[in-house]
Design an enzyme around this catalytic site. Structure first.
Site, PDB file in Angstrom:
ATOM      1  N   ASN A  46       0.864  -1.185   0.000  1.00 38.25           N
ATOM      2  CA  ASN A  46       0.000   0.000   0.000  1.00 38.25           C
ATOM      3  C   ASN A  46       0.903   1.239   0.000  1.00 38.25           C
ATOM      4  OD1 ASN A  46      -1.811   2.059   0.500  1.00 38.25           O
ATOM      5  ND2 ASN A  46      -2.319   1.388   2.594  1.00 38.25           N
ATOM      6  N   TRP A  47       0.987   1.880  -1.152  1.00 39.55           N
ATOM      7  CA  TRP A  47       1.924   3.013  -1.283  1.00 39.55           C
ATOM      8  C   TRP A  47       1.412   4.272  -0.599  1.00 39.55           C
ATOM      9  CZ3 TRP A  47       4.204   3.145  -6.954  1.00 39.55           C
ATOM     10  CH2 TRP A  47       4.817   1.907  -7.226  1.00 39.55           C
ATOM     11  N   LYS A  48       0.136   4.296  -0.272  1.00 39.16           N
ATOM     12  CA  LYS A  48      -0.481   5.508   0.299  1.00 39.16           C
ATOM     13  C   LYS A  48      -0.199   6.693  -0.644  1.00 39.16           C
ATOM     14  CE  LYS A  48      -0.085   3.344   4.769  1.00 39.16           C
ATOM     15  NZ  LYS A  48      -0.076   3.460   6.208  1.00 39.16           N
ATOM     16  N   HIS A  57      -9.528   1.377   4.728  1.00 36.20           N
ATOM     17  CA  HIS A  57      -8.254   1.522   5.460  1.00 36.20           C
ATOM     18  C   HIS A  57      -8.459   2.456   6.655  1.00 36.20           C
ATOM     19  CE1 HIS A  57      -4.159   2.726   6.383  1.00 36.20           C
ATOM     20  NE2 HIS A  57      -3.798   1.583   5.828  1.00 36.20           N
ATOM     21  N   GLU A 115      -6.798   4.825   7.756  1.00 36.11           N
ATOM     22  CA  GLU A 115      -6.582   6.259   7.464  1.00 36.11           C
ATOM     23  C   GLU A 115      -7.808   6.856   6.784  1.00 36.11           C
ATOM     24  OE1 GLU A 115      -2.823   5.723   5.471  1.00 36.11           O
ATOM     25  OE2 GLU A 115      -1.961   5.141   7.405  1.00 36.11           O
ATOM     26  N   GLU A 126      -5.663  -4.958  10.569  1.00 34.32           N
ATOM     27  CA  GLU A 126      -4.649  -3.938  10.785  1.00 34.32           C
ATOM     28  C   GLU A 126      -4.962  -3.184  12.081  1.00 34.32           C
ATOM     29  OE1 GLU A 126      -2.509  -2.617   7.025  1.00 34.32           O
ATOM     30  OE2 GLU A 126      -4.345  -1.458   7.084  1.00 34.32           O
ATOM     31  N   GLY A 128       2.135   2.269  10.950  1.00 34.70           N
ATOM     32  CA  GLY A 128       3.095   3.370  10.848  1.00 34.70           C
ATOM     33  C   GLY A 128       3.781   3.724  12.148  1.00 34.70           C
ATOM     34  N   SER A 187       3.091  -2.041  10.466  1.00 41.20           N
ATOM     35  CA  SER A 187       4.536  -2.103  10.734  1.00 41.20           C
ATOM     36  C   SER A 187       5.164  -3.442  10.357  1.00 41.20           C
ATOM     37  CB  SER A 187       4.820  -1.738  12.197  1.00 41.20           C
ATOM     38  OG  SER A 187       4.436  -0.391  12.446  1.00 41.20           O
ATOM     39  N   GLY A 200       2.835  -1.125   4.404  1.00 39.47           N
ATOM     40  CA  GLY A 200       2.863   0.300   4.081  1.00 39.47           C
ATOM     41  C   GLY A 200       4.298   0.767   3.888  1.00 39.47           C
ATOM     42  N   GLY A 201       4.862   1.356   4.925  1.00 40.36           N
ATOM     43  CA  GLY A 201       6.197   1.963   4.853  1.00 40.36           C
ATOM     44  C   GLY A 201       7.261   1.083   4.199  1.00 40.36           C
TER      45      GLY A 201
HETATM   46  P1  PGA Z   1       2.664   0.405   7.773  1.00 43.61           P
HETATM   47  O1  PGA Z   1       1.240   0.617   7.070  1.00 43.61           O
HETATM   48  O2  PGA Z   1       3.227  -0.888   7.201  1.00 43.61           O
HETATM   49  O3  PGA Z   1       3.472   1.595   7.373  1.00 43.61           O
HETATM   50  O4  PGA Z   1       2.425   0.312   9.225  1.00 43.61           O
HETATM   51  C1  PGA Z   1       0.380  -0.461   6.841  1.00 43.61           C
HETATM   52  C2  PGA Z   1      -0.907   0.035   6.256  1.00 43.61           C
HETATM   53  O5  PGA Z   1      -1.343   1.141   6.611  1.00 43.61           O
HETATM   54  O6  PGA Z   1      -1.549  -0.649   5.428  1.00 43.61           O
END
Ligand code: PGA
Length: 256
Positions: A9-11, A96, A98, A168, A174, A214, A235-236
């Site tokens: 997930n590149w956001k 998600h 966010e 999640e 994050g 994470s 994500g990251g």
């Molecule tokens: P993260 O994000 O790996 O940076 O914690 C995961 C996500 O939001 O899908």
């Protein structure tokens, strides 16, 4: 047995040209398909370049990070499922945390998005997870199962075959503080039981439940070693070609 699925997930990261460079780099590091399904979810603006860079028969699938539930109309700033299909997307992340916390998405909207995705041939990746306050108050199970039942209500067993659930925990996203394998497994098991109760055993044993929050090259192996965890939403750590390719390599744990 369910194949592992790794979703990046590149956001809101990477321009179209950065996406192309990233794909080239990952391919050089990982020329052959891993024994896992792989999806990247770039921002809308990079989907077309990513599709072209991947080519028609790539082992990396394309996903979007969000959709609107209508097909077209006066919805400024939104993107619909048919638009994403035409760009080559096969998956879409829905709900998600966010989107829920920063953009006020509620389960009712998420349910409509799941339905729209399925109707137009996209596989929804439904994200669920509890906040730290929920966890500390012992509400993890009730929060997660309510999110699932509100979002998947009315779906048939056939529909569920095209749905992925991503657990999640909000406190792990994050933060560098991933759930332990044990914490994740506990919730994954209760999600599977919940699907079994709502649909049937076959549906529950076929559905893929990913862990997200994470995930890194350091912890992915221990998470994926459990039969309860069918992959990761990253994500990251998916933004860097080296760490993403390492995660893909580590996801090739043979499943019984
Ligand atoms: P993260 O994000 O790996 O940076 O914690 C995961 C996500 O939001 O899908």
């Amino acid at each position: 047995m369910r194949r592992h699925l790794i979703v990046g997930n590149w956001k809101m990261n990477k321009t179209a040209s950065e996406a192309v460079a990233f794909i080239r780099d990952v391919r050089e590091r990982m020329p052959a398909s891993p024994h896992a399904d792989v999806v990247i979810a770039p921002p809308f603006t990079a989907l077309e370049s990513a599709r072209n860079a991947l080519g028609p028969s790539s082992w990396i699938g394309l996903g979007a990070q969000n959709i609107h539930w209508e097909t077209h109309g006066a919805f400024t700033g939104e993107v619909s499922a048919p638009m994403l299909r035409e760009l080559g997307c096969r998956y879409v992340i829905v709900g998600h945390s966010e989107r829920r916390t920063l953009f006020g998405e509620r389960d009712e909207a998420i349910q409509k998005k799941v339905q729209a995705a399925l109707k137009h041939g996209l596989s929804p990746i439904l994200c669920v997870g509890e906040s730290l306050t929920d966890r500390e108050a012992g509400r993890t199970e009730s929060v997660v199962t309510a999110q699932i039942s509100n979002s998947l209500t009315g779906l048939t067993r056939g529909d569920l075959a095209n749905v992925t659930i991503a657990y999640e925990p909000v406190w792990a996203i994050g933060t560098g503080r991933a759930a332990t394998t044990e914490q994740a497994v506990t919730v994954h098991r209760l999600i599977r039981l919940f699907v079994e109760a709502g649909w049937n055993r076959e549906t529950a044993s076929a559905i893929r439940i990913l862990y997200g929050g994470s995930v890194t090259p350091q912890n992915v192996e221990s998470l994926l070693a459990s039969d309860a965890i069918d992959g990761a939403l990253v994500g990251g750590a998916c933004l860097n070609p080296d760490s993403f390719a390492t995660i893909l390599r580590l996801a090739q744990i043979p499943r019984a």
